[in-house]
Design a protein around this motif. Structure first.
Motif, PDB file in Angstrom:
ATOM      1  N   PRO A 506       0.793  -1.236   0.000  1.00 15.01           N
ATOM      2  CA  PRO A 506       0.000   0.000   0.000  1.00 15.01           C
ATOM      3  C   PRO A 506       0.824   1.284   0.000  1.00 15.01           C
ATOM      4  CG  PRO A 506      -0.926  -1.583   1.547  1.00 15.01           C
ATOM      5  CD  PRO A 506       0.403  -2.134   1.111  1.00 15.01           C
ATOM      6  N   ALA A 507       2.146   1.175   0.261  1.00 14.22           N
ATOM      7  CA  ALA A 507       2.992   2.373   0.242  1.00 14.22           C
ATOM      8  C   ALA A 507       2.990   3.045  -1.127  1.00 14.22           C
ATOM      9  CB  ALA A 507       4.419   2.017   0.652  1.00 14.22           C
ATOM     10  N   ALA A 508       2.643   2.304  -2.175  1.00 11.17           N
ATOM     11  CA  ALA A 508       2.594   2.885  -3.509  1.00 11.17           C
ATOM     12  C   ALA A 508       1.496   3.935  -3.629  1.00 11.17           C
ATOM     13  CB  ALA A 508       2.373   1.789  -4.554  1.00 11.17           C
ATOM     14  N   LEU A 509       0.574   3.991  -2.661  1.00 14.77           N
ATOM     15  CA  LEU A 509      -0.576   4.887  -2.751  1.00 14.77           C
ATOM     16  C   LEU A 509      -0.374   6.196  -2.013  1.00 14.77           C
ATOM     17  CD1 LEU A 509      -3.400   2.249  -2.097  1.00 14.77           C
ATOM     18  CD2 LEU A 509      -2.613   3.145  -4.299  1.00 14.77           C
ATOM     19  N   LEU A 510       0.796   6.420  -1.423  1.00 12.63           N
ATOM     20  CA  LEU A 510       0.954   7.631  -0.630  1.00 12.63           C
ATOM     21  C   LEU A 510       2.366   8.181  -0.743  1.00 12.63           C
ATOM     22  CD1 LEU A 510       1.270   6.866   3.202  1.00 12.63           C
ATOM     23  CD2 LEU A 510       1.791   5.222   1.445  1.00 12.63           C
ATOM     24  N   ASP A 511       2.502   9.448  -0.366  1.00 15.12           N
ATOM     25  CA  ASP A 511       3.804  10.082  -0.244  1.00 15.12           C
ATOM     26  C   ASP A 511       4.503   9.444   0.956  1.00 15.12           C
ATOM     27  OD1 ASP A 511       5.970  11.686   0.191  1.00 15.12           O
ATOM     28  OD2 ASP A 511       4.886  13.582   0.075  1.00 15.12           O
ATOM     29  N   ARG A 512       5.653   8.834   0.738  1.00 21.13           N
ATOM     30  CA  ARG A 512       6.254   8.013   1.778  1.00 21.13           C
ATOM     31  C   ARG A 512       7.119   8.789   2.762  1.00 21.13           C
ATOM     32  NH1 ARG A 512       5.785   5.053  -2.732  1.00 21.13           N
ATOM     33  NH2 ARG A 512       7.864   5.332  -3.598  1.00 21.13           N
ATOM     34  N   ASP A 513       7.296  10.086   2.570  1.00 18.44           N
ATOM     35  CA  ASP A 513       8.012  10.868   3.577  1.00 18.44           C
ATOM     36  C   ASP A 513       7.193  10.902   4.867  1.00 18.44           C
ATOM     37  OD1 ASP A 513      10.299  11.465   2.207  1.00 18.44           O
ATOM     38  OD2 ASP A 513       9.546  13.339   1.384  1.00 18.44           O
ATOM     39  N   GLY A 514       7.837  10.547   5.960  1.00 15.36           N
ATOM     40  CA  GLY A 514       7.158  10.519   7.253  1.00 15.36           C
ATOM     41  C   GLY A 514       6.510   9.191   7.572  1.00 15.36           C
ATOM     42  N   VAL A 515       6.653   8.192   6.701  1.00 15.61           N
ATOM     43  CA  VAL A 515       6.030   6.883   6.922  1.00 15.61           C
ATOM     44  C   VAL A 515       7.079   5.908   7.471  1.00 15.61           C
ATOM     45  CG1 VAL A 515       4.818   4.949   5.834  1.00 15.61           C
ATOM     46  CG2 VAL A 515       4.348   7.296   5.103  1.00 15.61           C
ATOM     47  N   PHE A 516       6.746   5.204   8.557  1.00 17.45           N
ATOM     48  CA  PHE A 516       7.652   4.269   9.206  1.00 17.45           C
ATOM     49  C   PHE A 516       6.935   2.965   9.500  1.00 17.45           C
ATOM     50  CE2 PHE A 516       8.181   8.572  11.038  1.00 17.45           C
ATOM     51  CZ  PHE A 516       9.345   8.930  10.388  1.00 17.45           C
ATOM     52  N   SER A 517       7.714   1.935   9.718  1.00 17.48           N
ATOM     53  CA  SER A 517       7.155   0.690  10.246  1.00 17.48           C
ATOM     54  C   SER A 517       7.790   0.434  11.602  1.00 17.48           C
ATOM     55  CB  SER A 517       7.420  -0.474   9.287  1.00 17.48           C
ATOM     56  OG  SER A 517       8.802  -0.681   9.115  1.00 17.48           O
ATOM     57  N   VAL A 518       6.967   0.124  12.586  1.00 16.03           N
ATOM     58  CA  VAL A 518       7.430  -0.075  13.957  1.00 16.03           C
ATOM     59  C   VAL A 518       7.094  -1.499  14.375  1.00 16.03           C
ATOM     60  CG1 VAL A 518       7.360   0.781  16.322  1.00 16.03           C
ATOM     61  CG2 VAL A 518       6.929   2.352  14.426  1.00 16.03           C
ATOM     62  N   GLU A 519       8.120  -2.266  14.760  1.00 13.74           N
ATOM     63  CA  GLU A 519       7.886  -3.619  15.250  1.00 13.74           C
ATOM     64  C   GLU A 519       6.970  -3.545  16.467  1.00 13.74           C
ATOM     65  OE1 GLU A 519       8.045  -7.215  17.237  1.00 13.74           O
ATOM     66  OE2 GLU A 519       9.091  -5.465  18.079  1.00 13.74           O
ATOM     67  N   VAL A 520       6.068  -4.505  16.598  1.00 10.41           N
ATOM     68  CA  VAL A 520       4.963  -4.361  17.542  1.00 10.41           C
ATOM     69  C   VAL A 520       5.435  -4.221  18.986  1.00 10.41           C
ATOM     70  CG1 VAL A 520       4.608  -6.860  17.743  1.00 10.41           C
ATOM     71  CG2 VAL A 520       2.720  -5.290  18.200  1.00 10.41           C
ATOM     72  N   GLN A 521       6.515  -4.900  19.394  1.00  8.46           N
ATOM     73  CA  GLN A 521       7.004  -4.734  20.765  1.00  8.46           C
ATOM     74  C   GLN A 521       7.611  -3.347  20.978  1.00  8.46           C
ATOM     75  OE1 GLN A 521       6.234  -6.745  23.136  1.00  8.46           O
ATOM     76  NE2 GLN A 521       5.305  -8.232  21.721  1.00  8.46           N
ATOM     77  N   ALA A 522       8.267  -2.819  19.946  1.00  9.26           N
ATOM     78  CA  ALA A 522       8.759  -1.443  20.027  1.00  9.26           C
ATOM     79  C   ALA A 522       7.591  -0.464  20.075  1.00  9.26           C
ATOM     80  CB  ALA A 522       9.661  -1.140  18.827  1.00  9.26           C
ATOM     81  N   PHE A 523       6.513  -0.781  19.358  1.00 10.62           N
ATOM     82  CA  PHE A 523       5.322   0.068  19.387  1.00 10.62           C
ATOM     83  C   PHE A 523       4.787   0.189  20.814  1.00 10.62           C
ATOM     84  CE2 PHE A 523       0.860   1.090  18.948  1.00 10.62           C
ATOM     85  CZ  PHE A 523       0.826   1.994  17.898  1.00 10.62           C
ATOM     86  N   LYS A 524       4.754  -0.915  21.542  1.00 10.43           N
ATOM     87  CA  LYS A 524       4.304  -0.868  22.936  1.00 10.43           C
ATOM     88  C   LYS A 524       5.182   0.051  23.778  1.00 10.43           C
ATOM     89  CE  LYS A 524       3.370  -4.367  25.483  1.00 10.43           C
ATOM     90  NZ  LYS A 524       2.165  -3.866  26.174  1.00 10.43           N
ATOM     91  N   LYS A 525       6.470   0.099  23.462  1.00 11.62           N
ATOM     92  CA  LYS A 525       7.392   0.920  24.239  1.00 11.62           C
ATOM     93  C   LYS A 525       7.236   2.403  23.925  1.00 11.62           C
ATOM     94  CE  LYS A 525      12.367   1.628  25.002  1.00 11.62           C
ATOM     95  NZ  LYS A 525      13.735   1.196  24.627  1.00 11.62           N
ATOM     96  N   TYR A 526       7.066   2.734  22.664  1.00 12.17           N
ATOM     97  CA  TYR A 526       7.027   4.129  22.247  1.00 12.17           C
ATOM     98  C   TYR A 526       5.655   4.770  22.419  1.00 12.17           C
ATOM     99  CZ  TYR A 526      11.389   2.872  19.826  1.00 12.17           C
ATOM    100  OH  TYR A 526      12.643   2.434  19.512  1.00 12.17           O
TER     101      TYR A 526
END
Length: 534
Positions: A506-526
């Motif tokens: 789906p990244a092909a559908l948007l401007d990718r500046d500012g887009v990140f992927s966060v591993e789910v355990q790191a997501f819980k931390k942040y």
């Protein structure tokens, strides 16, 4: 089977097939280059099923939402847009040197800009509650407007000994905090906290320019019409049409030199109008607008209409938007509001000071921001709205105020990692959210050392991706600043920047500046909370 070929005739004489390209364009509001579509032999992606030992709810049962919070004060000023508005020219947001410019103009070390524990000016008007790692509002009477004499520093040219520092105002030298200590070639190099020698801008002390650009406090100007410093209210149609040849908001050659308007449209039909935050702290609102737009573009009204206004019956374009009562702060009765194309524009750059589209070619993000603030403040004037009034808020409730659904909150400390990614998956199709989702970060933490992740900040949640096995899943997020920090400044465990379609289609559908992927355990931390409006 849905195809893009010539429709065959059914027995009743009606076409039996749907044009997939036309359907996609109608649903998303974006043109698609049919020549770039890969063949149907493209391999399918299959996810690997996990084991049966996870701690998610029983199959078919979603986690129960948590009790909605009473007060949410989420908001971080976009430093790139703020500095551009202050200095009057654009920044190269991908250059390493920009970090130094931000630090110099905002009088704060770059690594201390993005965490509330450093009293950063990006959180002006908010203070940190260290007990619960949440933000609280600072009363207007505690906000100090700095003058030039407050920022003057003493002459350090005659300092020869440590005792001399005390003589010029660095009191209690033995208790001064050491930020950096470095031994090199027999010389001890120290960086000391010198706040007592000269003031800098902070969350409580700001210059008049920063106050008028980003804070809702007028300090004796309550009865005066609001306009941002070095800014004026101008018709966005005029700005866009005049800006094409000069290209202040886009990259590439002017269309007038390369085949006229038709070729210009062909060249830019694949650019994106993703909403981007301006020189304010309303990340909660911009993230909410983008989340609704991303999940269902048809929910966003981008169709303006012509109205006749003024004594000469001059035609003017307006946009009507309906918002929904969800109670609490930053709210009003369910109503439809109308705004015109007048927005605050920087006099030096001809750039919108507040929300804009990522490609600079579309008006609707600026108009949606203006319409929401007009609605929540009950402003009667459809031309001028105090854009600083959306100082902080709740991104999850804002999504519901936009699409009329109900907000659901899930606090990360009450749910496991598999539960969190399961919530995202239950709101997604083909790894992309179809119900708008947003999340906000903790107000402080050791991980906030750069603009890739920002404390007390709202993010749009765009979907999820799995890398080969169940315990390696990522949640896809977007920073409403529309900026990906240049490589080499910082790094984050569990975070992948520069999300590309090969990793997440789906990244092909948007401007990718500012887009990140966060591993789910790191997501819980942040992150402190994730939510959905459905």
């Amino acid at each position: 089977m849905v195809t893009s070929g010539s429709p065959s005739e059914s027995p009743r004489g009606a076409p039996s097939n749907i044009d997939a390209f036309a359907l996609f364009e109608a649903l998303t509001g974006h043109k698609i280059d049919r020549r770039s579509i890969p063949s149907r032999t493209m391999s399918e992606d299959y996810e690997v099923l996990g084991n049966d030992g996870d701690d998610r709810p029983p199959l078919g049962q979603e986690p129960s939402p948590d009790e909605p919070p009473k007060d949410v004060f989420i908001g971080a000023i976009n430093p790139y847009a703020l500095v551009e508005a202050m200095i009057g020219h654009r920044l190269d947001r991908r250059a390493l040197s920009t970090a130094r410019i931000l630090a110099d103009v905002l009088q704060t070390d770059y690594e201390e800009l993005f965490d509330m524990k450093h009293d950063s000016v990006l959180f002006a008007g908010l203070k940190l509650n260290e007990d619960n790692r949440q933000a609280e509002e600072i009363p207007e009477k505690e906000i100090q407007i700095l003058e030039e004499r407050d920022l003057v520093t003493p002459d350090l040219s005659r300092v020869k000994k440590l005792d001399d520092l005390e003589k010029i105002g660095l009191k209690e030298l033995g208790d001064v905090r050491i930020k950096i200590a470095h031994m090199q070639n027999g010389k001890l190099r120290l960086v000391l906290d010198g706040q007592s020698l000269g003031k800098t801008v902070s969350n409580r002390e700001v210059t008049e320019t920063i106050n008028d650009l980003a804070l809702p406090f007028r300090h004796g100007k309550e009865n005066q019409p609001w306009s941002p410093p070095n800014g004026s209210w101008r018709d966005m149609n005029d700005i866009l049409s005049r800006g094409f040849p000069r290209r202040p908001m886009m990259d590439g050659p002017p269309f007038a030199m390369h085949g006229g308007l038709h070729q210009f449209r062909e060249q830019y039909q694949h650019r994106f109008d993703d909403p981007t935050q301006g020189a304010s702290s309303d990340s909660w609102l911009i993230a909410a607008i983008f989340s609704v737009f991303w999940a269902n573009p048809a929910m966003i009204n981008r169709s303006t209409r012509m109205t006749m206004t003024g004594p000469m019956d001059r035609a003017r374009r307006t946009l009507s938007v309906r918002f929904h009562d969800k109670g609490g702060r930053n709210n009003a009765d369910t109503d439809t509001v109308e705004v015109d194309y007048m927005i605050p524009v920087n006099n030096s750059t001809d750039m919108p000071i507040y929300a804009r589209s990522s490609d600079g070619c579309e008006a609707w993000p600026a108009l949606y921001e203006k319409a929401f603030i007009k609605w929540m403040t009950r402003t009667e004037d459809r031309s001028r709205v105090d854009m600083t009034q959306a100082h902080n808020g709740d991104p999850i409730k804002a999504m519901a105020q936009i699409n009329g659904r109900e907000p659901r909150y899930y606090f990360t400390d009450r749910h496991s990692g598999p539960e969190l990614v399961g919530i995202v998956r239950s709101c997604s199709v083909n790894r992309r959210t179809i119900s708008p989702m947003a999340a906000w970060t903790h107000a402080t933490g050791d991980m906030f050392r750069g603009s890739n992740l920002v404390a007390n900040h709202a993010y749009s949640v765009l979907g999820w991706v799995s890398e080969g096995q169940e315990n390696n899943q990522y949640i896809i997020i977007r920073n409403p600043w529309g900026v990906t920090e240049p490589r080499g400044l910082t790094s984050y465990p569990g975070l992948l920047d520069r999300v590309e379609p090969e990793f997440w289609p789906p990244a092909a559908l948007l401007d990718r500046d500012g887009v990140f992927s966060v591993e789910v355990q790191a997501f819980k931390k942040y992150f402190a909370c994730i939510g959905v409006a459905k």
